[in-house]
Design an enzyme around this catalytic site. Structure first.
Site, PDB file in Angstrom:
ATOM      1  N   HIS A  74      10.589   7.047   8.084  1.00 10.59           N
ATOM      2  CA  HIS A  74      11.187   7.145   6.754  1.00 10.59           C
ATOM      3  C   HIS A  74      12.684   7.412   6.928  1.00 10.59           C
ATOM      4  O   HIS A  74      13.112   7.969   7.930  1.00 10.59           O
ATOM      5  CB  HIS A  74      10.522   8.256   5.945  1.00 10.59           C
ATOM      6  CG  HIS A  74       9.148   7.885   5.453  1.00 10.59           C
ATOM      7  ND1 HIS A  74       8.757   8.032   4.147  1.00 10.59           N
ATOM      8  CD2 HIS A  74       8.086   7.361   6.096  1.00 10.59           C
ATOM      9  CE1 HIS A  74       7.514   7.619   4.009  1.00 10.59           C
ATOM     10  NE2 HIS A  74       7.073   7.212   5.179  1.00 10.59           N
ATOM     11  N   CYS A  76       5.745   9.461  -0.062  1.00  7.67           N
ATOM     12  CA  CYS A  76       4.431  10.043   0.153  1.00  7.67           C
ATOM     13  C   CYS A  76       4.138  10.966  -1.020  1.00  7.67           C
ATOM     14  O   CYS A  76       4.892  11.917  -1.254  1.00  7.67           O
ATOM     15  CB  CYS A  76       4.363  10.832   1.457  1.00  7.67           C
ATOM     16  SG  CYS A  76       2.771  11.627   1.715  1.00  7.67           S
ATOM     17  N   ARG A 107       0.831  -1.208   0.000  1.00  8.49           N
ATOM     18  CA  ARG A 107       0.000   0.000   0.000  1.00  8.49           C
ATOM     19  C   ARG A 107       0.868   1.260   0.000  1.00  8.49           C
ATOM     20  O   ARG A 107       0.947   1.979  -0.987  1.00  8.49           O
ATOM     21  CB  ARG A 107      -0.942  -0.014   1.208  1.00  8.49           C
ATOM     22  CG  ARG A 107      -2.125   0.972   1.102  1.00  8.49           C
ATOM     23  CD  ARG A 107      -1.779   2.389   1.516  1.00  8.49           C
ATOM     24  NE  ARG A 107      -1.328   2.490   2.891  1.00  8.49           N
ATOM     25  CZ  ARG A 107      -0.829   3.598   3.438  1.00  8.49           C
ATOM     26  NH1 ARG A 107      -0.723   4.704   2.704  1.00  8.49           N
ATOM     27  NH2 ARG A 107      -0.411   3.615   4.677  1.00  8.49           N
ATOM     28  N   ASP A 108       1.560   1.524   1.062  1.00  3.92           N
ATOM     29  CA  ASP A 108       2.341   2.749   1.176  1.00  3.92           C
ATOM     30  C   ASP A 108       3.523   2.749   0.215  1.00  3.92           C
ATOM     31  O   ASP A 108       3.957   3.804  -0.250  1.00  3.92           O
ATOM     32  CB  ASP A 108       2.832   2.904   2.624  1.00  3.92           C
ATOM     33  CG  ASP A 108       3.377   4.289   2.911  1.00  3.92           C
ATOM     34  OD1 ASP A 108       2.962   5.256   2.240  1.00  3.92           O
ATOM     35  OD2 ASP A 108       4.226   4.416   3.812  1.00  3.92           O
ATOM     36  N   ASN A 136      10.383   4.331   2.843  1.00  3.90           N
ATOM     37  CA  ASN A 136      10.141   3.829   4.183  1.00  3.90           C
ATOM     38  C   ASN A 136      11.336   3.039   4.686  1.00  3.90           C
ATOM     39  O   ASN A 136      12.189   2.604   3.910  1.00  3.90           O
ATOM     40  CB  ASN A 136       8.932   2.887   4.166  1.00  3.90           C
ATOM     41  CG  ASN A 136       7.621   3.608   3.935  1.00  3.90           C
ATOM     42  OD1 ASN A 136       7.166   4.340   4.798  1.00  3.90           O
ATOM     43  ND2 ASN A 136       7.013   3.390   2.782  1.00  3.90           N
TER      44      ASN A 136
END
Length: 312
Positions: free
Chosen positions: A220, A251, A26-27, A260
């Protein structure tokens, strides 16, 4: 592929076990310029679960206009039936929750901000307005028996506002928890936190009656501090850590945010500290190498590069 592994030297000051909340599908993928095919996403999630990750955040029900990389949520979730892991999904509002419920989601997350600038950029709302929007989402999810996680971004610094006062983060975290979230993930969205700041924030949250066992951390690695910050959080008693396989992600609404914390880098450190994760580092590394090939570039994870001999 896997050669040397770290020698385990346990540290009694740390939790004996850490749950890794894997956010790569997802991220990680939401920040890719190219859209990954649904079948590849499903295979990625299956491989992550097979590597021992028991929580894999699968996708987001944000409107496709805002995050086109994850527009296939309705197609993806049915393909994951039988995957032996928890599969939380991100829901931005009641419409997103309804879509997730229709597909049988059992865990959801909402995504808030400590700072007004990022709340406006990410949600087109003030901090207070975003919390008001989340209230019925969390309540409805809880009534349906779902577990709810609350993401809190910009906990340490904001690209527009600079350093974020600890008391502001505590105030918003307390309000998000009071809405009914089971867990809060504290996000260092642009990677500016340092270990002292992490320790001070966690102490302040405890003073505000926010239990450590309801907290997770999400770092991060913009300035190379993610592992150091994680270790500081672990020493404070935090036992849930967000990470992204292969270091994928950033992001889309904060351009200074880099990848990340890589799950492999985290597992290498925890293995060396004698902390149990249940993750097979060899299988995880192989999964990240496979995904890097799908994306057409090497993984930024130092551990993946070292164990697989990838060139930077």
């Amino acid at each position: 592929m896997i050669g040397q592994l770290p020698m385990a030297v346990p540290d009694p000051a740390l939790p004996s076990r850490v749950r890794i909340h894997e956010v790569g599908p997802r991220d990680g993928l939401q920040n890719e310029k190219t859209i990954v095919p649904t079948e590849v996403k499903a295979e990625f999630i299956r491989r992550l679960a097979a590597a021992g990750l028991d929580t894999v955040e699968a996708t987001s029900f944000v409107h496709p206009q805002w995050v086109p990389q994850l527009a296939d949520a309705e197609q993806l979730l049915p393909m994951l039936e039988g995957v032996g892991a928890r599969l939380p999904v991100l829901v931005p509002n009641r419409r997103g929750l309804d879509r997730a419920l229709a597909l049988g989601a059992r865990e959801v997350a909402v995504f808030g901000s400590v700072t007004e600038s990022f709340a406006k950029a990410n949600l087109n709302r003030t901090v207070d307005e975003s919390l008001e929007m989340f209230a019925p989402v969390v309540a409805t999810a809880r009534e349906a028996g779902l577990r709810v996680r609350g993401y809190l971004s910009m906990c340490f610094g904001d690209p527009w506002e600079g350093a974020v006062p600890i008391e502001r983060t505590v105030r918003v975290a307390r309000r998000l928890l009071d809405l009914g979230c089971d867990e809060l993930s504290l996000g260092d969205t642009i990677g500016v936190a340092t270990p002292g700041h992490v320790t001070a924030l966690l102490a302040a949250l405890n003073e505000a009656a926010v239990p450590t066992d309801r907290l997770a951390v999400h770092f991060h690695d913009t300035y190379g501090q993610a592992l150091a910050n994680t270790l500081a959080a672990l020493r404070h008693g935090v036992s849930t850590v967000d990470a992204s396989a292969g270091g994928l992600g950033g992001c889309p609404y904060a351009k200074s945010a880099t990848g990340n914390l890589a799950t492999e880098d985290l597992v290498w450190m925890l293995d060396g500290l004698g902390v149990t994760t249940g993750v097979d580092l060899g299988r995880l590394t192989a999964t990240s190498v496979w995904m890097a090939r799908q994306l057409g570039r090497p993984s930024p994870s130092r551990t993946v590069r070292a164990l697989s001999h990838q060139e930077p």
